[in-house]
Design a protein around this motif. Sequence first.
Motif, mmCIF file in Angstrom:
data_model
loop_
_atom_site.group_PDB
_atom_site.id
_atom_site.type_symbol
_atom_site.label_atom_id
_atom_site.label_comp_id
_atom_site.label_asym_id
_atom_site.label_seq_id
_atom_site.Cartn_x
_atom_site.Cartn_y
_atom_site.Cartn_z
ATOM 1 N N LYS A 294 0.701 -1.100 -0.130
ATOM 2 C CA LYS A 294 -0.149 0.010 0.104
ATOM 3 C C LYS A 294 0.968 1.286 -0.033
ATOM 4 O O LYS A 294 0.602 2.219 0.502
ATOM 5 C CB LYS A 294 -1.056 -0.071 1.086
ATOM 6 C CG LYS A 294 -1.816 -1.321 1.308
ATOM 7 C CD LYS A 294 -3.014 -1.227 2.084
ATOM 8 C CE LYS A 294 -4.080 -2.354 2.070
ATOM 9 N NZ LYS A 294 -3.519 -3.473 2.663
ATOM 10 N N ARG A 296 2.289 4.640 -1.235
ATOM 11 C CA ARG A 296 1.907 5.552 -2.018
ATOM 12 C C ARG A 296 2.843 6.927 -2.335
ATOM 13 O O ARG A 296 3.776 6.783 -1.747
ATOM 14 C CB ARG A 296 0.571 6.360 -1.280
ATOM 15 C CG ARG A 296 0.842 6.938 0.060
ATOM 16 C CD ARG A 296 -0.220 7.564 1.094
ATOM 17 N NE ARG A 296 0.368 7.698 2.332
ATOM 18 C CZ ARG A 296 1.125 8.599 2.645
ATOM 19 N NH1 ARG A 296 1.583 9.673 1.885
ATOM 20 N NH2 ARG A 296 1.505 8.845 3.959
ATOM 21 N N LYS A 318 -0.347 2.070 -4.359
ATOM 22 C CA LYS A 318 -1.239 3.363 -4.494
ATOM 23 C C LYS A 318 -0.302 4.381 -4.963
ATOM 24 O O LYS A 318 -0.379 5.606 -4.652
ATOM 25 C CB LYS A 318 -1.780 3.717 -3.198
ATOM 26 C CG LYS A 318 -2.825 2.584 -2.847
ATOM 27 C CD LYS A 318 -3.471 2.780 -1.402
ATOM 28 C CE LYS A 318 -4.601 1.976 -1.184
ATOM 29 N NZ LYS A 318 -5.026 2.247 0.311
ATOM 30 N N GLU A 320 1.836 7.410 -7.078
ATOM 31 C CA GLU A 320 1.012 8.262 -8.051
ATOM 32 C C GLU A 320 1.993 8.480 -9.024
ATOM 33 O O GLU A 320 3.281 8.878 -8.868
ATOM 34 C CB GLU A 320 1.005 9.632 -7.319
ATOM 35 C CG GLU A 320 -0.285 9.496 -6.416
ATOM 36 C CD GLU A 320 -0.391 10.704 -5.481
ATOM 37 O OE1 GLU A 320 0.078 11.939 -5.790
ATOM 38 O OE2 GLU A 320 -0.257 10.646 -4.058
#
Length: 342
Positions: A294, A296, A318, A320
């Motif tokens: 997870k 990010r 996650k 970006e």
Amino acid sequence: IGVIAMSLLCSLVAVQLIVPVSAAGDEAALLAFKAQLSHGDSLASWNTSASFCSWEGVTCHRRPARVVALRLNGTGIAGALSPAIGNLTFLRMLDLSFNSLHGDIPASLGRLRRLRSLHLYDNSFSGTLPANLSSCVSMIDMRLDNNTIGGYIPTELGEKLTYLARITLRNNTFTGTIPSSLANLSHLQSLDLSTNQLVGSIPPALGSIQSMRYFNLARNNISGMLPPSLYNWSSLEFLYVGFNMLYGSIPDNIGNKFPKMKALSLSSNNFIGVLPSSLSNMSDLTILDLWKNKFRGYVPPTLGRHGALQQLTLVDNKLEADDNKGWEFITSLANCSQLERQ
Ligand SMILES: *[C@@H]1O[C@H](CO)[C@@H](O)[C@H](O)[C@H]1NC(C)=O
Ligand SMILES: *[C@@H]1O[C@H](CO)[C@@H](O)[C@H](O)[C@H]1NC(C)=O
Ligand SMILES: *[C@@H]1O[C@H](CO)[C@@H](O)[C@H](O)[C@H]1NC(C)=O
Ligand SMILES: *[C@@H]1O[C@H](CO)[C@@H](O)[C@H](O)[C@H]1NC(C)=O
Ligand SMILES: *[C@@H]1O[C@H](CO)[C@@H](O)[C@H](O)[C@H]1NC(C)=O
Ligand SMILES: *[C@@H]1O[C@H](CO)[C@@H](O)[C@H](O)[C@H]1NC(C)=O
Ligand SMILES: *[C@@H]1O[C@H](CO)[C@@H](O)[C@H](O)[C@H]1NC(C)=O
Ligand SMILES: *[C@@H]1O[C@H](CO)[C@@H](O)[C@H](O)[C@H]1NC(C)=O
Ligand SMILES: *[C@@H]1O[C@H](CO)[C@@H](O)[C@H](O)[C@H]1NC(C)=O
Ligand SMILES: *[C@@H]1O[C@H](CO)[C@@H](O)[C@H](O)[C@H]1NC(C)=O
Ligand SMILES: *[C@@H]1O[C@H](CO)[C@@H](O)[C@H](O)[C@H]1NC(C)=O
């Protein structure tokens, strides 16, 4: 004078008695070992027409003639391992890997106080690991991969095998937790417990093992966080903890804590947080596998600047990359001439 003569006589008698008996004991033990095999065609030379020191795979120490090494790896032997092997008390090396031995590992191996290397990998041994192995106090290298040995990892191993540098239990059926007593193994460089059924968390005490270079717990059911003490392992080159139930974030300075890291695999866990830009300080990093967590935020823009990366797996997170800044790391990967896939 009488006393001296007497004690000389006694020691002569003792030598005469002990030496032949022990050597004959080695021959009897080897023949008992052979007798337990259901398939031992490769041991045709093991007959009493010649000294046991000339038998295939047997290496002797000259005087007294005692077996110091037994190397029968990949010779096609099958059957059970006779407890008589524990009578070869001068043995330093026992390599029976790549065969079809099955049944229990005999507790009598604990009698081998000079044994430094025990290679039983790639067989069909089952049962549990006898705690008696902790009496093999000279052990340096213990490799039991690819068997179906189960039960708990005996706590005693960590308390007594002071010289152990490598222990590999990969691909067995061990259950229970990782014993914190392993923290006593101050020479340990390589610990492979991967592909078992271990539970519980990683004992923080392991952080005191400064020599650790290879640590593999992948494919178990280990939970909790990576203990902060592990970041003391400044010689660490390989960290594989994928396919467990670990969670938590990675410290900002990870790249400076593990300057020698070559492979870092955290895949398929529940790690969270951003990827620290210090990752790009690991100049030897060839494998970075973060698949299925997870994480990010952005990928560190200079990740590939040292050019060593060969495998980079970031999918199923996650992360970006919705603007130019998010894709900057791709530019740095231009230096990674051996990169295979992303
Ligand atoms: C192994 O040693 C034990 C105890 O010294 C003895 O009783 C036994 O007969 C030996 N086994 C073989 C196969 O030599
Ligand atoms: C016994 O071993 C020798 C080699 O040491 C071999 O030449 C001989 O054929 C063996 N004898 C038997 C009956 O297997
Ligand atoms: C047995 O191991 C030795 C090194 O330990 C290796 O050189 C040899 O090739 C191996 N033999 C077989 C048949 O696997
Ligand atoms: C295992 O170790 C115990 C305790 O040290 C000892 O009493 C026992 O005889 C050993 N078993 C074998 C088979 O050597
Ligand atoms: C264990 O088995 C796997 C799969 O066959 C193999 O790739 C690996 O090299 C084996 N491990 C050892 C130590 O022989
Ligand atoms: C595990 O070991 C068995 C032999 O006991 C072997 O057949 C299998 O390929 C190994 N699996 C892995 C993942 O190494
Ligand atoms: C060895 O490990 C045990 C269990 O964790 C611990 O109680 C003991 O103090 C340790 N001994 C040494 C010498 O570190
Ligand atoms: C891990 O635990 C889960 C659920 O508790 C279980 O379904 C799974 O079989 C376990 N995996 C292993 C490798 O033990
Ligand atoms: C290792 O790390 C822990 C916590 O980060 C720290 O308290 C300890 O002093 C460090 N050193 C050793 C040898 O464990
Ligand atoms: C990388 O290492 C250098 C030198 O130790 C340090 O100054 C720098 O802050 C580190 N970079 C990151 C992103 O941590
Ligand atoms: C590639 O490596 C060179 C030499 O180490 C370095 O100067 C350059 O900045 C690197 N390029 C990228 C895109 O990181």
